[in-house]
Design a protein around this motif. Structure first.
Motif, PDB file in Angstrom:
ATOM      1  N   UNK A 171       0.819  -1.211   0.000  1.00 20.70           N
ATOM      2  CA  UNK A 171       0.000   0.000   0.000  1.00 20.70           C
ATOM      3  C   UNK A 171       0.859   1.269   0.000  1.00 20.70           C
ATOM      4  N   UNK A 172       1.940   1.250   0.758  1.00 13.99           N
ATOM      5  CA  UNK A 172       2.776   2.444   0.860  1.00 13.99           C
ATOM      6  C   UNK A 172       3.372   2.826  -0.487  1.00 13.99           C
ATOM      7  N   UNK A 173       3.999   1.875  -1.144  1.00 17.37           N
ATOM      8  CA  UNK A 173       4.695   2.197  -2.388  1.00 17.37           C
ATOM      9  C   UNK A 173       3.768   2.151  -3.600  1.00 17.37           C
ATOM     10  N   UNK A 174       2.623   1.480  -3.477  1.00 17.80           N
ATOM     11  CA  UNK A 174       1.633   1.536  -4.548  1.00 17.80           C
ATOM     12  C   UNK A 174       1.073   2.943  -4.692  1.00 17.80           C
ATOM     13  N   UNK A 175       0.985   3.668  -3.574  1.00 12.63           N
ATOM     14  CA  UNK A 175       0.463   5.032  -3.639  1.00 12.63           C
ATOM     15  C   UNK A 175       1.403   5.920  -4.454  1.00 12.63           C
TER      16      UNK A 175
END
Length: 237
Positions: A171-175
Motif C-alpha cells: 500500500x505504501x509504495x503503490x500510492x
C-alpha cells in the motif's frame, strides 16, 4: 515472554512504518497531517466495506467463492477510493502552489510530491495494519499463543503480522506508483497498482488450504518486494 511476543508481532507488522515515520514523515508537519488524514480516510473506507459485507455474514463453511467476491469488490472499492484521494490531493496541490505564488515562495517540487504520496501510502498501510492486525493482537499478550487448524505450523498472530507487513509495503509504495501514473497518465503504472493489490489479496485465500499459510505468507512478502522494486525502478528512470 508473552509480552515480548506481543510486542514482537506488533513490530513485525508496523516496524517499517515506524522507521519511515521517524526518518521521513515526522520531519515535516505537513507530511504528518497527510499521513493522519490518509489513515482516517482509509479506516473509514474499510469500516464502510465491513458494514456492507456484515449483511452477508457468516459465510458458509467450506465455500471459497464468497471470499473471492469479497476480495474483488473490496479491491475495486479501495482502488476507487485511491483515485478519489488523488483528486483531493491535486486540489490541495493547486491551493498550495497558489499560496506559494502569493508569498513568493517556490512551488512544490517533484521530491515534495513524492513525499506527500509516500505519506499518503503509509497512512493507507497503517490503517490496514491497525484494522487487520493490531485489533487481533490483544490475546497475544496472554499466557499462550494460538494456532488455527489449517495452519498448525505458524502461530495465528505471526501470520497476521506478516500479512500486515506485506500489505503495508504494497500500500505504501503503490500510492507513489499510482500518483505518478495519474499525474503522467502512464497506463502501465495505473494498471500495475490494482493488479498487484488484487493478486496480493487473492493470495490470502491460500491460507484457507491446510498448511497454506506456509506458502501464502511468503508469497505475499514477495509481492511486497515486487512493488518496492517497481517503485524503485520508476523513480530512477
Amino acid at each position: 515472554m508473552t509480552v515480548a511476543a506481543g510486542l514482537g508481532y506488533a513490530l513485525v507488522a508496523l516496524g517499517p512504518a515506524f522507521s519511515l515515520f521517524a526518518g521521513v514523515v515526522a520531519r515535516k508537519p505537513f507530511l504528518v497531517l497527510t499521513l493522519l488524514t490518509s489513515t482516517l480516510f482509509w479506516l473509514i473506507s474499510l469500516i464502510i466495506l465491513s458494514g456492507i459485507w456484515r449483511v452477508f455474514l457468516p459465510i458458509r463453511s467450506g465455500a471459497w467463492w464468497p471470499y473471492a467476491i469479497l476480495i474483488l469488490t473490496s479491491v475495486a472499492f479501495q482502488e476507487g477510493i485511491r483515485l478519489v484521494f488523488w483528486r483531493l490531493y491535486k486540489k490541495m496541490e493547486e491551493m498550495l502552489d497558489s499560496f506559494a505564488d502569493r508569498i513568493s515562495k517556490p512551488r512544490l517540487c517533484l521530491t515534495d510530491k513524492m513525499l506527500i504520496s509516500l505519506a499518503g501510502g503509509l497512512g493507507h498501510g497503517v490503517a490496514h495494519a491497525v484494522f487487520f492486525c493490531l485489533s487481533l493482537l490483544t490475546p497475544a499478550f496472554g499466557r499462550a499463543t494460538f494456532y488455527v487448524e489449517k495452519c498448525s505450523r505458524m502461530p495465528f498472530f505471526l501470520v497476521s503480522a506478516i500479512i500486515s507487513l506485506g500489505f503495508l509495503v504494497i500500500h505504501t509504495f503503490s500510492m507513489i506508483i499510482a500518483f505518478n501514473g495519474y499525474d503522467e497518465r502512464k497506463r502501465s503504472d495505473q494498471v500495475f497498482v490494482p493488479v498487484v493489490h488484487l493478486i496480493a489479496s487473492v493470495m490470502t485465500l491460500i491460507n484457507l488450504a491446510p498448511g497454506g499459510c506456509v506458502i501464502g505468507t511468503p508469497l505475499l512478502c514477495v509481492m511486497g518486494a515486487v512493488t518496492l522494486q517497481y517503485c524503485w525502478q520508476m523513480l530512477i528512470c
